[in-house]
Design a protein around this motif. Structure first.
Motif, PDB file in Angstrom:
ATOM      1  N   GLN A   1       0.855  -1.182   0.000  1.00 27.28           N
ATOM      2  CA  GLN A   1       0.000   0.000   0.000  1.00 27.28           C
ATOM      3  C   GLN A   1       0.891   1.231   0.000  1.00 27.28           C
ATOM      4  N   VAL A   2       0.792   2.045  -1.041  1.00 28.10           N
ATOM      5  CA  VAL A   2       1.553   3.290  -1.101  1.00 28.10           C
ATOM      6  C   VAL A   2       0.890   4.309  -0.171  1.00 28.10           C
ATOM      7  N   ILE A   3       1.691   5.021   0.601  1.00 27.02           N
ATOM      8  CA  ILE A   3       1.187   5.989   1.580  1.00 27.02           C
ATOM      9  C   ILE A   3       1.954   7.306   1.463  1.00 27.02           C
ATOM     10  N   SER A   4       1.453   8.304   2.143  1.00 27.72           N
ATOM     11  CA  SER A   4       2.098   9.622   2.115  1.00 27.72           C
ATOM     12  C   SER A   4       3.010   9.792   3.327  1.00 27.72           C
ATOM     13  N   GLY A   5       4.007   8.945   3.449  1.00 27.53           N
ATOM     14  CA  GLY A   5       4.961   9.032   4.542  1.00 27.53           C
ATOM     15  C   GLY A   5       4.644   8.082   5.688  1.00 27.53           C
TER      16      GLY A   5
ATOM     17  N   LEU B   1       6.163  10.429   0.770  1.00 22.01           N
ATOM     18  CA  LEU B   1       6.000   9.159   0.077  1.00 22.01           C
ATOM     19  C   LEU B   1       6.534   8.024   0.948  1.00 22.01           C
ATOM     20  N   GLY B   2       5.814   6.931   0.951  1.00 18.94           N
ATOM     21  CA  GLY B   2       6.237   5.745   1.683  1.00 18.94           C
ATOM     22  C   GLY B   2       5.341   4.585   1.298  1.00 18.94           C
ATOM     23  N   TYR B   3       5.480   3.476   1.984  1.00 17.93           N
ATOM     24  CA  TYR B   3       4.619   2.330   1.697  1.00 17.93           C
ATOM     25  C   TYR B   3       4.553   1.437   2.928  1.00 17.93           C
ATOM     26  N   LEU B   4       3.532   0.606   2.981  1.00 17.70           N
ATOM     27  CA  LEU B   4       3.458  -0.401   4.032  1.00 17.70           C
ATOM     28  C   LEU B   4       3.122  -1.750   3.417  1.00 17.70           C
ATOM     29  N   ILE B   5       3.655  -2.801   4.029  1.00 14.26           N
ATOM     30  CA  ILE B   5       3.374  -4.175   3.616  1.00 14.26           C
ATOM     31  C   ILE B   5       2.289  -4.711   4.548  1.00 14.26           C
ATOM     32  N   MET B   6       1.169  -5.100   3.972  1.00 15.30           N
ATOM     33  CA  MET B   6      -0.004  -5.481   4.762  1.00 15.30           C
ATOM     34  C   MET B   6      -0.088  -6.985   4.975  1.00 15.30           C
ATOM     35  N   PRO B   7      -0.185  -7.442   6.230  1.00 18.27           N
ATOM     36  CA  PRO B   7      -0.534  -8.842   6.462  1.00 18.27           C
ATOM     37  C   PRO B   7      -1.897  -9.128   5.834  1.00 18.27           C
ATOM     38  N   SER B   8      -2.060 -10.285   5.248  1.00 13.49           N
ATOM     39  CA  SER B   8      -3.281 -10.595   4.494  1.00 13.49           C
ATOM     40  C   SER B   8      -4.552 -10.422   5.321  1.00 13.49           C
ATOM     41  N   LYS B   9      -4.508 -10.820   6.611  1.00  9.86           N
ATOM     42  CA  LYS B   9      -5.702 -10.727   7.445  1.00  9.86           C
ATOM     43  C   LYS B   9      -6.110  -9.291   7.746  1.00  9.86           C
ATOM     44  N   LEU B  10      -5.170  -8.359   7.611  1.00  5.38           N
ATOM     45  CA  LEU B  10      -5.454  -6.956   7.934  1.00  5.38           C
ATOM     46  C   LEU B  10      -5.641  -6.092   6.701  1.00  5.38           C
ATOM     47  N   ALA B  11      -5.430  -6.644   5.520  1.00  3.51           N
ATOM     48  CA  ALA B  11      -5.377  -5.845   4.295  1.00  3.51           C
ATOM     49  C   ALA B  11      -6.649  -5.037   4.073  1.00  3.51           C
ATOM     50  N   ASP B  12      -7.805  -5.650   4.208  1.00  6.71           N
ATOM     51  CA  ASP B  12      -9.060  -4.945   3.923  1.00  6.71           C
ATOM     52  C   ASP B  12      -9.258  -3.751   4.839  1.00  6.71           C
TER      53      ASP B  12
END
Length: 476
Positions: free
Chosen positions: A179-183, A327-338
């Motif tokens: 997920q791309v994020i703003s920092g 600009l930044g990003y986070l890696i989402m665990p599948s159970k929390l993605a939604d």
């Protein structure tokens, strides 16, 4: 022992004729007992009805006193278990964390001011020529479409490039989990809003990044600080507190921790993940500044060892790229993605398409590796120079953590020196540094400073340390 403590509690004298409300009187008595060490950390407070009966007051009075103690960090409440004594706030600050942490971070400085508080990169170390080339290539290739984003997760090409970049650091993920994020600050806020309910327990390193504490508290979290010593996170304390409090979430900075600059060993990372599995909690890994390392640090992120999908990995790119371009990003665990994606959409829908495509070009054209290499070389030299100055000029005045990377020194003042006075005296001499009290979860010791070399040239840095030495000499 416990009986003696309870006896002392029930001997508290409250004056019903005083103009001071009864709950305030009770608050002050209990607070004093905590500060004096009579009520130790994790001591379970007597039940409300028991306390009200023994002191012959209304249960509501006890409730209000407990709530005030909790709000100010003296107690932690656990649903169904009661109230427990938290880490003791050794000093009470007149300013909020936010005011103290960021009071001197304005760019509107007087002429001649030297800023050694900011962690924003020195603009002179950024190649405007390379950036201009990237912008032109993106606009030539995409035209007006360069400003659009078709997917709420972010530009697919960037997420694809990030997944490839992450694989080099032993993090295996797919573009669908990026997920791309703003920092990084937005990433922490998204996690807090998606995962925390009022009253939930969260662990954080102590000291730590004030912005994270602010986001977690805003979501109603009850924060437990895990102390850090010269070797990093106190794993023994971490495990001991897990036995008492069961956190839903743990916020950590395993590589180049802010403000200490320390990094975790592989053994510690594996231990934390084992505890996460056993006690069933998630970890926010804030990868704040792993691109600048000075030592032979174990540089694989905590996420690289995550076989249980319990780590939410957050990386700020603006910290190493251009601070003004969030600009930044986070890696989402599948159970929390939604739930994480849903909160992101509510926050700002999407991050700038142009910025995403520019960074994607940097990754694909090798400009990013060139940029990191130049920064590493530049700050490595400056770091060595700063260590020499600290060793030569300040051994008698303070101790410091030798950071494994990044831009900051975490300093503990000696000889009863006040951090607040050093900060004020330095500012009079045109030097801006950060008081360390804002980085603590609850306690506010007046003996720590954070000094950054990020935004100053080596020449300015040397001058800044000269001004610091003058300030310390003045108040010593």
């Amino acid at each position: 022992m416990e009986q003696d403590i309870k006896q002392e509690i029930v001997s508290i004298q409250l004056d019903s004729e005083s103009m001071i409300p009864l709950y305030v009187q009770l608050y002050r008595h209990i607070k004093q007992m905590i500060e004096q060490g009579k009520l130790s950390t994790n001591f379970k407070m007597p039940p409300i009805r028991w306390m009200a009966e023994k002191l012959q007051i209304n249960p509501g009075t006890v409730v209000r006193a407990y709530k005030e103690l909790e709000k100010n960090g003296f107690l932690i409440s656990k649903w169904g278990s009661g109230s427990f004594v938290a880490e003791v706030p050794l000093y009470e600050s007149e300013e909020s964390d936010e005011q103290t942490a960021f009071a001197y971070q304005s760019t509107a400085f007087s002429e001649g001011m030297i800023d050694m508080s900011s962690v924003a990169l020195d603009p002179d170390r950024f190649s405007a020529k390379s950036f201009k080339r990237a912008v032109n290539r993106v606009l030539d290739a995409s035209g007006g479409r360069a400003f659009t984003v078709e997917d709420n997760l972010g530009c697919y090409s960037l997420r694809e490039s990030l997944a490839l970049e992450l694989s080099k650091r032993k993090i295996m993920t797919s573009p669908q989990n990026v997920q791309v994020i703003s920092g990084a600050q937005q990433g922490i806020d998204i996690c807090a809003r998606a995962m925390i309910e009022p009253g939930d327990c969260v662990f954080a390193e102590d000291p730590t990044y004030p912005g994270a504490l602010e986001s977690l508290r805003a979501s109603g979290a009850k924060i437990i600080g895990i102390p850090i010593d010269e070797n990093g996170l106190r794993v023994d304390e971490f495990e001991r507190k897990l036995e008492v409090f069961r956190p839903k979430l743990v916020y950590l900075m395993p590589i180049v921790q802010n403000p200490t600059g320390l990094s975790m060993s592989q053994k510690t990372k594996r231990k934390i993940l084992g505890l996460a599995h056993f006690y069933d909690f998630y970890v926010i890994e804030d990868d704040y500044c792993s691109g600048i390392l000075y030592d032979e640090v174990e540089s694989a992120p905590l996420k690289a060892y995550d076989r249980d999908d319990r780590v939410i990995y957050i990386r700020s790119l603006s910290q190493m790229f251009v601070s003004g371009m969030r600009l930044g990003y986070l890696i989402m665990p599948s159970k929390l993605a939604d739930s994480l994606k849903s909160v992101k959409r509510m926050t700002d829908i999407q991050t700038s398409g142009l910025i995403q495509r520019i960074f994607d070009y940097y990754l694909r054209s090798n400009l990013w590796n060139e940029h990191k290499t130049k920064l590493q070389e530049s700050y490595q030299h400056q770091f060595a120079a700063s260590c020499r100055i600290l060793d030569e000029k300040f051994r008698a005045s303070f101790d410091w953590c030798l950071p494994s990377g990044g831009f900051c020194f975490w300093i503990r003042l000696k000889n009863g020196l006040s951090a607040k006075k050093v900060v004020e005296e330095s500012r009079k001499r045109g030097l801006i540094i950060s008081n360390g009290d804002a980085y603590y979860v609850y306690s506010k010791p007046d003996d720590h400073l954070r000094i950054s070399i990020a935004q100053v040239s080596e020449e300015k840095m040397i001058e800044g340390f000269e001004r610091l030495a003058e300030a310390i000499a003045e108040i010593s």
